[in-house]
Design an enzyme around this catalytic site. Structure first.
Site, PDB file in Angstrom:
ATOM      1  N   GLY A 286      -4.281  -4.629   6.028  1.00  0.00           N
ATOM      2  CA  GLY A 286      -3.277  -3.863   5.307  1.00  0.00           C
ATOM      3  C   GLY A 286      -3.820  -2.653   4.571  1.00  0.00           C
TER       4      GLY A 286
ATOM      5  N   GLY B 127       1.374  -5.275  10.158  1.00  0.00           N
ATOM      6  CA  GLY B 127       2.425  -4.269  10.023  1.00  0.00           C
ATOM      7  C   GLY B 127       2.984  -3.761  11.335  1.00  0.00           C
TER       8      GLY B 127
ATOM      9  N   GLU C 280      -4.733 -14.024   2.617  1.00  0.00           N
ATOM     10  CA  GLU C 280      -3.785 -13.957   1.511  1.00  0.00           C
ATOM     11  C   GLU C 280      -3.505 -15.346   0.947  1.00  0.00           C
ATOM     12  OE1 GLU C 280      -1.846 -10.019   3.594  1.00  0.00           O
ATOM     13  OE2 GLU C 280      -0.758 -11.909   3.672  1.00  0.00           O
TER      14      GLU C 280
END
Length: 251
Positions: free
Chosen positions: A171, A231, A96
């Site tokens: 993700g 997560g 990211e």
């Protein structure tokens, strides 16, 4: 035989109230003599989590670190600043950051060097996109990314942690099969072995949507030394289940 390492990456999530509940639950559920465990939290919460972890085995991590020591770099956080908060690990080169902030292989290597200079272990993230995997370029991409870090930090490369995070599995709910992950981990292990006689010290983590359901099968692979958990690290029950699976194994 070294213990597995499970590092949670909260990403840009959390609140004072939620953090308090999550960290207390994790600390309370850590098995004695289990694997190594860390949580990499947003910078504003470092002080809170440092207090909450108290004298437990839970280590503190940051999600990024500046390549610079100090100066006119607004918004940056230096390794020395992180060190003052008891930070043990710092994620560098997460996909990211590479994608949204344009971080190059060279910059990632420089951030790793800055962390190492202050006794912070960089968790160096590597991984290919779906397009690169489908083009058969997985090995080329991850070896290039790791080579930049080795080139700049070769004298202390055995002090880093490597995290293989296929971009297409972060993700998305998609996960590399244990066999796919092991294949890439073996490539990275060989590259590290060629760079240092102490390559066995380096943890190579898998980080593409590892969760409570698939952790045990991934962690059973010979070159998977733990996980960088996204997560699932925000849910104490799931995170503790992954920790339990890692504690039952040895890297």
């Amino acid at each position: 035989m070294k213990k597995k390492l499970i590092a949670g990456n909260w990403k840009m999530n959390g609140s004072i109230e939620a953090n308090d509940r999550l960290v207390r639950d994790v600390v309370g559920g850590l098995p004695e003599g289990g694997c190594q465990v860390a949580v990499c939290v947003p910078a504003p919460y470092l002080a809170q989590v440092q207090m909450l972890r108290h004298h437990s085995a839970l280590e503190l991590g940051a999600q990024d670190v500046s390549a610079h020591e100090q100066g006119a770099f607004t918004g940056e956080v230096s390794a020395l600043m992180l060190k003052e908060f008891g930070v043990r690990y710092a994620i560098v080169g997460h996909s990211e950051r590479r994608q949204y902030h344009g971080e190059s292989d060279t910059l990632v290597a420089e951030k790793a060097r800055a962390a190492l200079a202050h006794g912070i272990t960089p968790i160096v993230c590597l991984g290919e996109t779906l397009q690169e995997r489908e083009a058969g370029r997985t090995e080329e991409v991850v070896k290039r990314q790791l080579a930049a870090v080795i080139h700049l930090n070769g004298h202390c490369i055995s002090e880093i942690v490597v995290a293989y995070e296929p971009v297409w599995a972060i993700g998305t709910g998609r996960t590399a099969t244990p066999e796919q992950a092991q294949q890439v981990h073996a490539v990275l292990r060989a590259q590290l072995h060629a760079a240092t006689p102490h390559s066995e010290r380096v943890h190579i983590l898998y980080g593409g949507s590892m969760n409570a359901a698939n952790a045990a099968s991934l962690l059973a692979q010979p070159d998977i030394d733990g996980g960088l958990i996204g997560g699932a690290s925000l849910k104490s029950a799931d995170f503790l289940q992954i920790i339990s699976a890692a504690s039952a194994a040895r890297a």
